[in-house]
Design an enzyme around this catalytic site. Structure first.
Site, PDB file in Angstrom:
ATOM      1  N   GLN A   1      -9.746  -4.156  -4.018  1.00  9.60           N
ATOM      2  CA  GLN A   1     -11.095  -3.708  -3.680  1.00  9.60           C
ATOM      3  C   GLN A   1     -12.050  -4.058  -4.825  1.00  9.60           C
ATOM      4  OE1 GLN A   1     -12.142  -1.950  -0.710  1.00  9.60           O
ATOM      5  NE2 GLN A   1     -14.065  -2.615  -1.595  1.00  9.60           N
TER       6      GLN A   1
ATOM      7  N   HIS B   1      -7.026   0.635  -6.788  1.00  4.47           N
ATOM      8  CA  HIS B   1      -7.265  -0.265  -5.653  1.00  4.47           C
ATOM      9  C   HIS B   1      -7.864  -1.573  -6.212  1.00  4.47           C
ATOM     10  CE1 HIS B   1      -7.631  -1.571  -1.662  1.00  4.47           C
ATOM     11  NE2 HIS B   1      -8.514  -0.748  -1.166  1.00  4.47           N
TER      12      HIS B   1
ATOM     13  N   ARG C   1       0.889  -1.177   0.000  1.00  2.00           N
ATOM     14  CA  ARG C   1       0.000   0.000   0.000  1.00  2.00           C
ATOM     15  C   ARG C   1       0.918   1.215   0.000  1.00  2.00           C
ATOM     16  NH1 ARG C   1      -5.472   1.253   3.343  1.00  2.00           N
ATOM     17  NH2 ARG C   1      -6.145  -0.187   1.716  1.00  2.00           N
TER      18      ARG C   1
ATOM     19  N   ASP D   1     -17.599   6.448  -1.898  1.00  2.00           N
ATOM     20  CA  ASP D   1     -16.350   6.388  -1.129  1.00  2.00           C
ATOM     21  C   ASP D   1     -16.160   7.776  -0.516  1.00  2.00           C
ATOM     22  OD1 ASP D   1     -13.824   5.791  -0.108  1.00  2.00           O
ATOM     23  OD2 ASP D   1     -12.792   5.870  -2.050  1.00  2.00           O
TER      24      ASP D   1
ATOM     25  N   CYS E   1     -16.533   1.112  -0.063  1.00  2.00           N
ATOM     26  CA  CYS E   1     -15.326   0.327   0.208  1.00  2.00           C
ATOM     27  C   CYS E   1     -14.951   0.359   1.684  1.00  2.00           C
ATOM     28  CB  CYS E   1     -14.170   0.822  -0.650  1.00  2.00           C
ATOM     29  SG  CYS E   1     -13.837   2.574  -0.399  1.00  2.00           S
TER      30      CYS E   1
ATOM     31  N   ARG F   1     -13.498  -8.995   0.886  1.00  2.00           N
ATOM     32  CA  ARG F   1     -12.099  -8.662   0.624  1.00  2.00           C
ATOM     33  C   ARG F   1     -11.217  -9.894   0.871  1.00  2.00           C
ATOM     34  NH1 ARG F   1     -10.174  -3.527   0.781  1.00  2.00           N
ATOM     35  NH2 ARG F   1      -8.314  -4.622   0.049  1.00  2.00           N
TER      36      ARG F   1
HETATM   37  N1   CP Z   1     -11.328  -0.586   1.782  1.00  2.00           N
HETATM   38  C1   CP Z   1     -10.090  -0.617   2.285  1.00  2.00           C
HETATM   39  O1   CP Z   1      -9.114  -0.792   1.567  1.00  2.00           O
HETATM   40  O2   CP Z   1     -10.020  -0.463   3.631  1.00  2.00           O
HETATM   41  P1   CP Z   1      -8.677  -0.255   4.469  1.00  2.00           P
HETATM   42  O3   CP Z   1      -8.158   1.104   4.134  1.00  2.00           O
HETATM   43  O4   CP Z   1      -9.113  -0.373   5.907  1.00  2.00           O
HETATM   44  O5   CP Z   1      -7.705  -1.321   4.102  1.00  2.00           O
HETATM   45  N1  NVA Z   2     -10.237   6.419  -1.633  1.00  2.00           N
HETATM   46  C1  NVA Z   2      -9.886   5.994  -0.297  1.00  2.00           C
HETATM   47  C2  NVA Z   2     -10.054   4.526  -0.163  1.00  2.00           C
HETATM   48  C3  NVA Z   2      -9.727   3.952   1.189  1.00  2.00           C
HETATM   49  C4  NVA Z   2      -9.885   2.475   1.217  1.00  2.00           C
HETATM   50  C5  NVA Z   2      -8.457   6.410  -0.002  1.00  2.00           C
HETATM   51  O1  NVA Z   2      -7.602   6.274  -0.888  1.00  2.00           O
HETATM   52  O2  NVA Z   2      -8.180   6.881   1.105  1.00  2.00           O
END
Ligand code: CP
Ligand code: NVA
Length: 325
Positions: free
Chosen positions: A131, A128, A101, A221, A261, A289
């Protein structure tokens, strides 16, 4: 060597295989069966941003498959103590898969460029894909075949929206983005999706009625993604007309299902009422997930010749979706 940096890294057949494996692994899990297909495999997890779902679902998922996860935070000194070249070539000798990440998408691209261990994007500013796998799984479970279904994403054309747009194109679903024009998915990204999937329907509109009319799924989101905190006041104002609430829901089909998400900012992009309504799939979606990522890990292991279709079949998992009866 295969990586998953964006949904564009898969073709339609590969996506279908991952989903079919994931759906069957979910059924096995519900029966209390956890075959150790990835016994003694190691998943290294590099995280530059916080996470609940991605981190824990990968850790739990690899554990169910007989393997181990290693969470690597700042203390490993990645990008500070040594070069990416040294770091990833060393890590690849210890780990079978890496989930990353990262703040910037180029980071996962740099890791993957060494081609020494499969890299899985666990969220970047641009995409993502994990997701999106769970999103497709959730929508399929609720709505069956997604061909021609309308998926209306309300809000920012962000990482989650972009991966979902590709995912929809791959399964023949119609993708609508509803939000302020300045937050639309950039045209060059839409053009790339259309180049690969000529039948893709991607409509972007500022008018909620236009985007939501006939929608089978509404997705939203946060308005401010991780890393954009300095813009949050501006974004709260810009997105205010696009809250997913009961009035907005009425523009879609009555049986329309709602996805998010998570994490959600209840009272901003979505109301408590909609989150908790019978239309909402958000908790099941988050659960998926883990199943979707188990499907992905097993599929990647097959690409690495660590696992065969026969290994899966021994536990009753088939690579073709069973015909509807
Ligand atoms: N949806 C998602 O990726 O959640 P987290 O940021 O908690 O991993
Ligand atoms: N769009 C959000 C998704 C979190 C899972 C972010 O990038 O923070």
């Amino acid at each position: 060597m295969r990586h998953l940096l964006t949904m564009m890294d898969l073709n339609r057949d590969e996506l279908e295989q991952i989903l079919v494996i994931a759906e069957q692994v979910k059924q096995l899990h519900a029966q209390g069966r956890r075959p150790a297909w990835l016994a003694r495999n190691v998943l290294a997890m590099l995280f530059e941003k916080p996470s609940l779902r991605t981190r824990v679902s990968f850790e739990a998922g690899i554990c169910h498959l007989g393997g181990t996860a290693m969470f690597l935070g700042q203390e490993v000194g990645w990008q500070s103590r040594e070069s990416t070249a040294d770091f990833i070539r060393v890590l690849a000798q210890y780990a079978d898969f890496v989930v990353c990440r990262a703040k910037h998408h180029r980071t996962v691209e740099e890791l993957a460029a060494f081609n020494v261990v499969p890299i899985i994007n666990g969220l970047t500013d641009a995409a993502h894909p994990c997701q999106a796998l769970a999103d497709l799984m959730t929508m399929r479970a609720a709505g069956g075949d997604l061909e021609d279904k309308i998926v209306a994403f309300v809000g920012d054309g962000n990482n989650v929206a972009r991966s979902l747009a590709v995912a929809c194109a791959m399964v023949g679903a119609r993708f609508h983005l509803v939000g302020p024009r300045k937050y639309f998915i950039p045209q060059e990204i839409v053009a790339r999706i259309r180049e690969r999937y000529q039948d893709a329907e991607i409509l972007q509109t500022e008018v909620p009625e236009t985007g939501l009319s006939g929608a089978d799924f509404i997705y939203t989101d946060v308005w401010t993604s991780m890393g954009q905190e300095a813009e949050s006041a501006r974004r709260r104002k810009d997105f205010a007309p696009y809250q997913v609430n009961r009035y907005l829901l009425e523009m879609a089909r009555p049986e329309c299902r709602v996805l998010h998400c998570l994490p959600a900012k209840r009272g901003e992009e979505i109301t408590d009422e909609v989150m908790e309504s019978p239309n909402s799939l958000v908790i099941e979606q988050a659960g998926n997930r883990m199943h979707a990522q188990k499907g992905l890990l097993l599929w990647l292991a097959m690409q690495e010749d660590k696992l065969t279709a026969a290994d899966l079949e021994r536990e009753g998992i088939h690579l073709k979706r069973p015909l509807a009866t």
